[in-house]
Design an enzyme around this catalytic site. Structure first.
Site, mmCIF file in Angstrom:
data_model
loop_
_atom_site.group_PDB
_atom_site.id
_atom_site.type_symbol
_atom_site.label_atom_id
_atom_site.label_comp_id
_atom_site.label_asym_id
_atom_site.label_seq_id
_atom_site.Cartn_x
_atom_site.Cartn_y
_atom_site.Cartn_z
ATOM 1 N N LYS A 106 0.815 -1.138 -0.020
ATOM 2 C CA LYS A 106 0.008 -0.112 0.078
ATOM 3 C C LYS A 106 0.896 1.325 0.163
ATOM 4 C CE LYS A 106 -4.474 0.819 0.248
ATOM 5 N NZ LYS A 106 -5.701 -0.163 -0.145
ATOM 6 N N ASP A 146 -7.032 4.243 -4.630
ATOM 7 C CA ASP A 146 -7.596 4.188 -3.274
ATOM 8 C C ASP A 146 -8.018 5.515 -2.703
ATOM 9 O OD1 ASP A 146 -7.582 2.006 -0.861
ATOM 10 O OD2 ASP A 146 -7.163 4.032 0.122
HETATM 11 P P1 NAD Z 1 -12.933 7.858 -2.539
HETATM 12 O O1 NAD Z 1 -11.930 8.904 -2.385
HETATM 13 O O2 NAD Z 1 -13.504 7.482 -3.842
HETATM 14 O O3 NAD Z 1 -14.224 8.074 -1.562
HETATM 15 C C1 NAD Z 1 -13.855 8.307 -0.263
HETATM 16 C C2 NAD Z 1 -15.294 8.793 0.436
HETATM 17 O O4 NAD Z 1 -15.024 8.971 1.951
HETATM 18 C C3 NAD Z 1 -15.637 10.187 -0.029
HETATM 19 O O5 NAD Z 1 -16.953 9.984 -0.142
HETATM 20 C C4 NAD Z 1 -15.371 10.877 1.153
HETATM 21 O O6 NAD Z 1 -16.396 12.039 1.544
HETATM 22 C C5 NAD Z 1 -15.481 9.979 2.589
HETATM 23 N N1 NAD Z 1 -14.776 10.600 3.512
HETATM 24 C C6 NAD Z 1 -13.709 10.657 3.761
HETATM 25 N N2 NAD Z 1 -13.593 11.283 5.072
HETATM 26 C C7 NAD Z 1 -14.694 11.400 5.768
HETATM 27 C C8 NAD Z 1 -15.032 11.316 6.957
HETATM 28 N N3 NAD Z 1 -14.280 11.879 7.936
HETATM 29 N N4 NAD Z 1 -16.380 10.822 7.322
HETATM 30 C C9 NAD Z 1 -17.266 10.549 6.497
HETATM 31 N N5 NAD Z 1 -16.742 10.277 5.145
HETATM 32 C C10 NAD Z 1 -15.680 10.645 4.722
HETATM 33 O O7 NAD Z 1 -12.409 6.457 -1.904
HETATM 34 P P2 NAD Z 1 -12.497 5.102 -2.340
HETATM 35 O O8 NAD Z 1 -11.756 4.559 -3.337
HETATM 36 O O9 NAD Z 1 -14.289 5.041 -2.100
HETATM 37 O O10 NAD Z 1 -12.277 4.202 -0.835
HETATM 38 C C11 NAD Z 1 -13.092 4.238 0.296
HETATM 39 C C12 NAD Z 1 -12.750 3.073 1.286
HETATM 40 O O11 NAD Z 1 -12.699 1.940 0.400
HETATM 41 C C13 NAD Z 1 -11.356 3.092 1.649
HETATM 42 O O12 NAD Z 1 -10.988 2.718 2.988
HETATM 43 C C14 NAD Z 1 -10.394 2.342 0.769
HETATM 44 O O13 NAD Z 1 -9.153 1.806 1.226
HETATM 45 C C15 NAD Z 1 -11.292 1.137 0.545
HETATM 46 N N6 NAD Z 1 -11.121 0.571 -0.711
HETATM 47 C C16 NAD Z 1 -11.264 1.054 -2.077
HETATM 48 C C17 NAD Z 1 -11.170 0.145 -3.424
HETATM 49 C C18 NAD Z 1 -10.966 0.890 -4.621
HETATM 50 O O14 NAD Z 1 -10.918 0.262 -5.709
HETATM 51 N N7 NAD Z 1 -11.022 2.143 -4.599
HETATM 52 C C19 NAD Z 1 -10.687 -1.060 -3.022
HETATM 53 C C20 NAD Z 1 -11.053 -1.881 -1.692
HETATM 54 C C21 NAD Z 1 -10.964 -0.922 -0.622
#
Ligand code: NAD
Length: 420
Positions: A106, A146
């Site tokens: 990561k 991510d």
């Molecule tokens: P992203 O940047 O697209 O979206 C993040 C979201 O979280 C946004 O809606 C933002 O407003 C919200 N957020 C941020 N801080 C916050 C807070 N303090 N309170 C409430 N909401 C808050 O990110 P993503 O890619 O959707 O990733 C989200 C989660 O999923 C992370 O934990 C990431 O590690 C995990 N994840 C992502 C993927 C991927 O393919 N993108 C795969 C597996 C896991």
């Protein structure tokens, strides 16, 4: 049991619980207890006003015994060493659980993306890639999106990395990164893959436990890549989105919130706040929403002692990595709430990243039907294995998933040994 451990302490306790149950060889346990490589770079970037600012970036390579290091790059103000170490370890377990020939890694940069122009973000991404140099590579360590990054950043990483090779070798290095745009070597279905995988996983649970997605009320925290795609796919399956929380606030409507329309609003305005067809609610009311399914898809540790007791949902489907603290998980289990763990539930992202990497390697282009069908098969297989292991060991799904992943890593190390 402390509620607010640092994230790597939390990941280590999860690892130890799985290792105990699987009676992991002490040699393997020692190897897996810490990442293999911890790379930290401080790199200067020129801001739009001409001054230079130093950024801190991380790439943690946890394990590559099963294949190249693999894992996302996060752009967020809270990025720190302990967080990235935990996220890297979870990637190792995730790849091993899904049977994907990748290891775990990561990365991240401590930055608030919304405070920067597109031009600055481009320079940050390119300078970070340059600073990482040969620490990444198409057969060595393969980043992906991510939090705070997406196809745009992946294409910048790809282009920067490729530019360091001579013209003859350049194209073969395109698969140094996955989650690219379709035009630049990405895979059909990678944008929605994590959300799609979450829904397949829930569907597999539904088949075994006898519940249906159709008609289910659900709440989502985070409406970025994972949250929005999960919500849109669940809605297509007949479920009703009734509350959403993100960094701008919380909204709710018992009548249902139209997920694609909300996704458009978030794209235009940067958050859920001000969405016209749902009322603003407090964060407390969001967690206390009357629904059957709760999908955390934002930051880690948001389901904690402070919020867990408010949840009314029967199922917590972990879209985010590490959203549930150990203490909250134990209370939820006591209350009969099923927590479907991150390393299983959100592994659709890394699975389709693997498909993208294979397509690039073979100069193939798969259509969406093939991607979805293969993803469904892998998600169902892994979910059913976790359900069976969980029943046979009489333990929660997270521990069962860890047992499957660690048993596989144990066998791999036993066959190979350590040289010298
Ligand atoms: P992203 O940047 O697209 O979206 C993040 C979201 O979280 C946004 O809606 C933002 O407003 C919200 N957020 C941020 N801080 C916050 C807070 N303090 N309170 C409430 N909401 C808050 O990110 P993503 O890619 O959707 O990733 C989200 C989660 O999923 C992370 O934990 C990431 O590690 C995990 N994840 C992502 C993927 C991927 O393919 N993108 C795969 C597996 C896991």
């Amino acid at each position: 049991m402390a509620d607010k451990l640092n994230l790597f302490e939390m990941a280590s306790l999860q690892f130890e619980a799985g290792a105990d149950l699987v009676k992991l060889d002490p040699m393997v346990s020692t190897i897996l207890s810490e990442p293999q490589n911890e790379i930290i770079v401080n790199f200067p970037v020129q801001m739009d006003d001409g001054h230079y600012r130093l950024f801190k970036g991380y790439r943690i390579q946890h394990n590559n015994v099963n294949g190249p290091y693999k894992g996302g790059i996060r752009f967020n103000a809270a990025v720190n060493l302990s967080e990235v170490k935990a996220l890297a370890a979870w990637m190792t377990w995730k790849s091993a659980l899904m049977g994907i020939p990748f290891g775990g890694a990561k990365g991240g940069v401590t930055i608030t993306p919304r405070d920067h122009s597109d031009a600055e973000l481009c320079r940050v991404t390119r300078r970070f890639t340059h600073a990482l140099g040969n620490n990444i590579g198409p057969e060595f360590d393969i980043p992906a999106p991510d939090m705070g990054t997406g196809p745009r950043e992946m294409v910048w990483i790809m282009d920067t990395y490729m530019s360091t090779f001579n013209a003859h070798d350049r194209l073969a290095t395109r698969r140094v990164v996955t989650g690219k745009s379709l035009l630049n070597g990405g895979s059909a279905g990678r944008d929605k893959a994590t959300g799609q995988g979450l829904v397949y996983c829930l569907e597999a649970y539904g088949e075994k436990l006898g519940f249906s997605i159709d008609g289910m009320k659900f709440a989502v925290q985070g409406f970025g890549n994972v949250g929005s795609h999960t919500a849109m796919i669940l809605q297509e399956r007949g479920a009703k989105l009734v509350a959403v929380n993100d960094h701008t606030g919380s909204i709710g409507s018992d009548e249902g919130i139209d997920a694609p329309d909300l996704a458009r609003h978030v794209l235009e305005t940067g958050g859920v706040k001000g969405y016209k067809d749902a009322g603003e609610i407090t964060k407390e009311a969001f967690f206390a929403t009357n629904c059957e399914l709760f999908v955390p898809a934002a930051m880690e540790c948001t389901v904690s002692s402070e919020t867990e007791h408010l949840l009314k949902a029967k199922y917590v489907l972990e879209g985010a990595n590490g959203p549930t603290t150990l203490k909250a998980e134990s209370s939820l289990r006591d209350r009969g709430v099923l927590v479907i763990p991150d390393i299983l539930a959100n592994s659709g992202g890394v699975t389709v990243s693997y498909f993208e990497w294979v397509q690039n390697k073979n100069s193939e282009v798969w259509d969406l039907e093939r991607v979805d069908a293969d993803l469904r098969k892998i998600m169902f297989r892994a979910t059913n294995r976790v359900i069976e292991e969980s029943a046979s060991l009489n333990c929660e799904p997270r521990r069962a998933a860890m047992v499957i992943a660690l048993a596989r890593l144990d066998r791999v190390y036993k066959e190979r040994g350590i040289f010298p």
